[in-house]
Design a protein around this motif. Sequence first.
Motif, short mmCIF file in Angstrom:
data_model
loop_
_atom_site.label_atom_id
_atom_site.label_comp_id
_atom_site.label_asym_id
_atom_site.label_seq_id
_atom_site.Cartn_x
_atom_site.Cartn_y
_atom_site.Cartn_z
N TRP A 186 0.83 -1.20 0.00
CA TRP A 186 0.00 0.00 0.00
C TRP A 186 0.87 1.25 0.00
CZ3 TRP A 186 -4.68 0.93 -1.44
CH2 TRP A 186 -5.64 -0.06 -1.36
N PHE A 187 1.95 1.23 0.79
CA PHE A 187 2.84 2.38 0.83
C PHE A 187 3.45 2.64 -0.55
CE2 PHE A 187 6.85 4.55 1.32
CZ PHE A 187 6.54 5.58 2.19
N ALA A 188 3.95 1.58 -1.19
CA ALA A 188 4.61 1.74 -2.49
C ALA A 188 3.65 2.26 -3.55
CB ALA A 188 5.21 0.40 -2.92
N VAL A 189 2.46 1.70 -3.60
CA VAL A 189 1.48 2.13 -4.61
C VAL A 189 1.05 3.57 -4.37
CG1 VAL A 189 -0.87 1.71 -5.45
CG2 VAL A 189 0.69 -0.20 -5.10
N THR A 190 0.74 3.89 -3.13
CA THR A 190 0.29 5.24 -2.82
C THR A 190 1.40 6.26 -3.06
OG1 THR A 190 -1.15 4.31 -1.13
CG2 THR A 190 -0.79 6.67 -1.06
N PHE A 191 2.63 5.91 -2.70
CA PHE A 191 3.76 6.81 -2.90
C PHE A 191 3.96 7.07 -4.39
CE2 PHE A 191 8.32 7.81 -3.13
CZ PHE A 191 8.37 8.84 -2.20
N ALA A 192 3.83 6.03 -5.20
CA ALA A 192 4.01 6.18 -6.65
C ALA A 192 2.96 7.11 -7.27
CB ALA A 192 3.96 4.82 -7.32
N PHE A 193 1.76 7.10 -6.73
CA PHE A 193 0.72 7.98 -7.25
C PHE A 193 0.77 9.38 -6.63
CE2 PHE A 193 -1.32 4.01 -8.57
CZ PHE A 193 -1.69 4.36 -9.86
N ALA A 194 1.26 9.48 -5.41
CA ALA A 194 1.26 10.77 -4.72
C ALA A 194 2.39 11.68 -5.17
CB ALA A 194 1.33 10.56 -3.21
N VAL A 195 3.54 11.13 -5.50
CA VAL A 195 4.69 11.97 -5.86
C VAL A 195 4.40 12.86 -7.08
CG1 VAL A 195 7.07 11.94 -6.72
CG2 VAL A 195 6.44 10.55 -4.77
N PRO A 196 3.89 12.34 -8.19
CA PRO A 196 3.63 13.24 -9.33
C PRO A 196 2.61 14.33 -9.02
CG PRO A 196 3.56 10.96 -10.04
CD PRO A 196 3.65 10.95 -8.55
N SER A 197 1.58 14.00 -8.26
CA SER A 197 0.58 15.02 -7.94
C SER A 197 1.15 16.07 -7.00
CB SER A 197 -0.69 14.39 -7.38
OG SER A 197 -0.39 13.63 -6.23
N MET A 198 2.00 15.66 -6.07
CA MET A 198 2.63 16.64 -5.19
C MET A 198 3.63 17.51 -5.96
SD MET A 198 1.38 16.37 -2.17
CE MET A 198 -0.20 15.95 -2.86
N LEU A 199 4.32 16.94 -6.93
CA LEU A 199 5.25 17.74 -7.75
C LEU A 199 4.50 18.82 -8.53
CD1 LEU A 199 7.74 15.07 -9.12
CD2 LEU A 199 8.27 17.03 -7.66
N VAL A 200 3.34 18.49 -9.03
CA VAL A 200 2.53 19.48 -9.74
C VAL A 200 2.08 20.57 -8.77
CG1 VAL A 200 0.31 19.82 -10.90
CG2 VAL A 200 1.76 17.91 -11.55
N MET A 201 1.73 20.16 -7.56
CA MET A 201 1.22 21.11 -6.58
C MET A 201 2.30 22.05 -6.05
SD MET A 201 -1.42 19.91 -3.74
CE MET A 201 -0.70 20.18 -2.16
N PHE A 202 3.52 21.57 -5.87
CA PHE A 202 4.56 22.37 -5.25
C PHE A 202 5.56 23.00 -6.22
CE2 PHE A 202 3.52 19.59 -1.53
CZ PHE A 202 3.05 20.61 -0.72
N ARG A 203 5.28 22.99 -7.51
CA ARG A 203 6.18 23.65 -8.47
C ARG A 203 6.26 25.14 -8.17
NH1 ARG A 203 4.40 21.80 -14.36
NH2 ARG A 203 2.41 22.34 -13.45
N GLU A 204 7.42 25.70 -8.39
CA GLU A 204 7.62 27.13 -8.17
C GLU A 204 7.74 27.82 -9.54
OE1 GLU A 204 10.96 27.63 -5.60
OE2 GLU A 204 10.13 26.26 -4.11
N ASN A 205 6.73 28.56 -9.89
CA ASN A 205 6.67 29.26 -11.19
C ASN A 205 6.82 28.29 -12.36
OD1 ASN A 205 6.34 31.76 -9.93
ND2 ASN A 205 8.55 32.00 -9.73
N GLY A 206 6.25 27.12 -12.23
CA GLY A 206 6.30 26.13 -13.30
C GLY A 206 7.59 25.34 -13.37
N GLU A 207 8.52 25.59 -12.47
CA GLU A 207 9.80 24.88 -12.49
C GLU A 207 9.95 24.00 -11.26
OE1 GLU A 207 13.16 27.38 -13.05
OE2 GLU A 207 12.16 28.61 -14.54
N LEU A 208 10.64 22.88 -11.44
CA LEU A 208 10.92 22.00 -10.33
C LEU A 208 12.26 22.37 -9.72
CD1 LEU A 208 9.80 18.57 -11.80
CD2 LEU A 208 8.62 19.96 -10.12
#
Length: 59
Positions: A9-31
Amino acid sequence: MLTASRAAWFAVTFAFAVPSMLVMFRENGELTRGSWIQSLSFAASIAAIIAISLGKGKP
């Protein structure tokens, strides 16, 4: 206690959560390094909560 179910469950959830968190925390469209750190930490917290609540442990 860490069981195979909780680890899965941790591995599956982590795999799905990372991309969505990256989209949410981008700074001015950049990582940036900061956005990666925030994304990984938030994704790990979400994955841990889901793993504890949905994973099957030994009674």
